[in-house]
Scaffold this motif. Structure first.
Motif, short mmCIF file in Angstrom:
data_model
loop_
_atom_site.label_atom_id
_atom_site.label_comp_id
_atom_site.label_asym_id
_atom_site.label_seq_id
_atom_site.Cartn_x
_atom_site.Cartn_y
_atom_site.Cartn_z
N ALA A 132 38.35 56.43 32.86
CA ALA A 132 39.15 57.19 33.83
C ALA A 132 40.06 56.26 34.62
O ALA A 132 41.24 56.57 34.84
N PHE A 133 39.54 55.11 35.04
CA PHE A 133 40.38 54.14 35.74
C PHE A 133 41.48 53.62 34.82
O PHE A 133 42.58 53.26 35.27
N GLY A 134 41.19 53.56 33.52
CA GLY A 134 42.22 53.18 32.55
C GLY A 134 43.35 54.20 32.49
O GLY A 134 44.52 53.83 32.41
N VAL A 135 43.00 55.47 32.53
CA VAL A 135 44.01 56.53 32.53
C VAL A 135 44.87 56.44 33.79
O VAL A 135 46.10 56.53 33.73
N VAL A 136 44.23 56.23 34.93
CA VAL A 136 44.98 56.11 36.19
C VAL A 136 45.95 54.93 36.11
O VAL A 136 47.11 55.03 36.53
N TYR A 137 45.49 53.81 35.56
CA TYR A 137 46.35 52.64 35.42
C TYR A 137 47.56 52.95 34.53
O TYR A 137 48.70 52.61 34.88
N GLY A 151 45.35 42.37 38.83
CA GLY A 151 45.30 42.86 40.20
C GLY A 151 44.57 44.18 40.30
O GLY A 151 43.83 44.43 41.27
N TYR A 152 44.75 45.03 39.30
CA TYR A 152 44.07 46.33 39.26
C TYR A 152 42.56 46.12 39.16
O TYR A 152 41.79 46.77 39.86
N GLY A 153 42.14 45.20 38.28
CA GLY A 153 40.72 44.90 38.14
C GLY A 153 40.14 44.33 39.42
O GLY A 153 39.02 44.67 39.82
N ALA A 154 40.91 43.46 40.10
CA ALA A 154 40.44 42.89 41.36
C ALA A 154 40.30 43.96 42.44
O ALA A 154 39.37 43.92 43.25
N LEU A 155 41.20 44.95 42.42
CA LEU A 155 41.11 46.05 43.39
C LEU A 155 39.85 46.88 43.16
O LEU A 155 39.14 47.22 44.11
N ALA A 192 34.13 39.60 35.77
CA ALA A 192 33.99 40.73 34.84
C ALA A 192 35.10 41.74 35.04
O ALA A 192 35.67 42.26 34.08
N HIS A 193 35.44 42.02 36.29
CA HIS A 193 36.50 43.01 36.56
C HIS A 193 37.89 42.46 36.24
O HIS A 193 38.79 43.23 35.88
N LEU A 194 38.06 41.16 36.36
CA LEU A 194 39.33 40.56 35.94
C LEU A 194 39.49 40.67 34.42
O LEU A 194 40.60 40.93 33.91
N ILE A 195 38.40 40.47 33.69
CA ILE A 195 38.43 40.64 32.23
C ILE A 195 38.76 42.09 31.89
O ILE A 195 39.57 42.38 31.00
N TYR A 196 38.12 43.03 32.61
CA TYR A 196 38.44 44.46 32.41
C TYR A 196 39.93 44.70 32.61
O TYR A 196 40.59 45.34 31.78
#
Length: 222
Positions: A132-137, A151-155, A192-196
């Motif tokens: 879902a966060f991928g769709v929003v991005y 930046g999105y992953g860091a947020l 991990a979220h930066l990798i995402y």
């Protein structure tokens, strides 16, 4: 053409709302604002049904840009979540039990006593939220440079750090966790979220067909 843009705008807002519905329901449950656990159980099926309905409507209405962003964002979000989960698993060598994170979500949805079911449901919510966060991005940034995904992953990481105490309190006493310092957890989860975000950004930049309404600098000066 103007009618298509209006419909796409309305559907974009609806997709964004349904994207945050499952995680919002979990957080409201953890905060004690949503006492009916059945509602949080229904949040994921409702969101997925909305995704399918909007996707079919957009495809049949030939709203190609929206259909593309929905499909690419969903798939890229799943891929990014898989990469994130692998990093969490590797982080287990520091003492962090990565399996506990999806279980947090599952126990809030199913109840603390439903350990086996909670783990399965937790992973479903974990990957569904990542998608879902991928769709929003994809909807927000379109063909933006992949580095925007960092930046999105860091947020998302920052939001998780803020809401994690609420999740833990919502579950109650959680046993079976190895000790880990706050700094170690912060570093592992941030990486991990930066990798995402990197995986998400790369895939969306590669496969989304059109830009979104964001500053041109995000598109490499095209």
């Amino acid at each position: 053409m103007e009618d298509d843009k209006r419909r796409e705008a309305v559907l974009t807002v609806l997709l964004a709302l349904f994207s945050v519905l499952p995680i919002l329901a979990v957080l409201l449950t953890a905060a004690g604002a949503l006492a009916n656990r059945q509602l949080v159980k229904l949040s994921l099926p409702i969101a997925l049904l909305a995704y399918i309905t909007i996707g079919i409507y957009a495809f049949r209405s030939r709203l190609q840009p929206l259909t593309n962003k929905l499909c690419v964002g969903f798939g890229a979000g799943l891929a990014g979540t898989l990469a994130l989960s692998i990093v969490w698993g590797l982080g287990g060598i520091t003492g962090f039990v990565s399996m506990a994170m999806p279980s947090f979500l599952g126990k809030l949805v199913m109840g603390y006593e439903a350990a086996y079911k909670a783990t399965i449901v937790g992973y479903l919510y974990h990957y569904a939220n990542g998608a879902a966060f991928g769709v929003v991005y994809a909807l927000l940034f379109g063909k933006a440079r992949w580095i925007v995904g960092l930046g999105y992953g860091a947020l998302i990481w920052a939001l998780m750090i803020v809401t994690l105490p609420m999740l833990v309190m919502g579950i109650g006493i959680v046993g079976g966790l190895k000790a880990i310092s706050v700094s170690d957890f912060a570093v592992i989860s941030l990486f991990a979220h930066l990798i995402y975000g990197a995986v998400l950004g790369l895939l969306v930049e590669r496969f989304v067909t059109e830009k979104s309404v964001v500053p041109v600098i995000l598109y490499g000066g095209e």
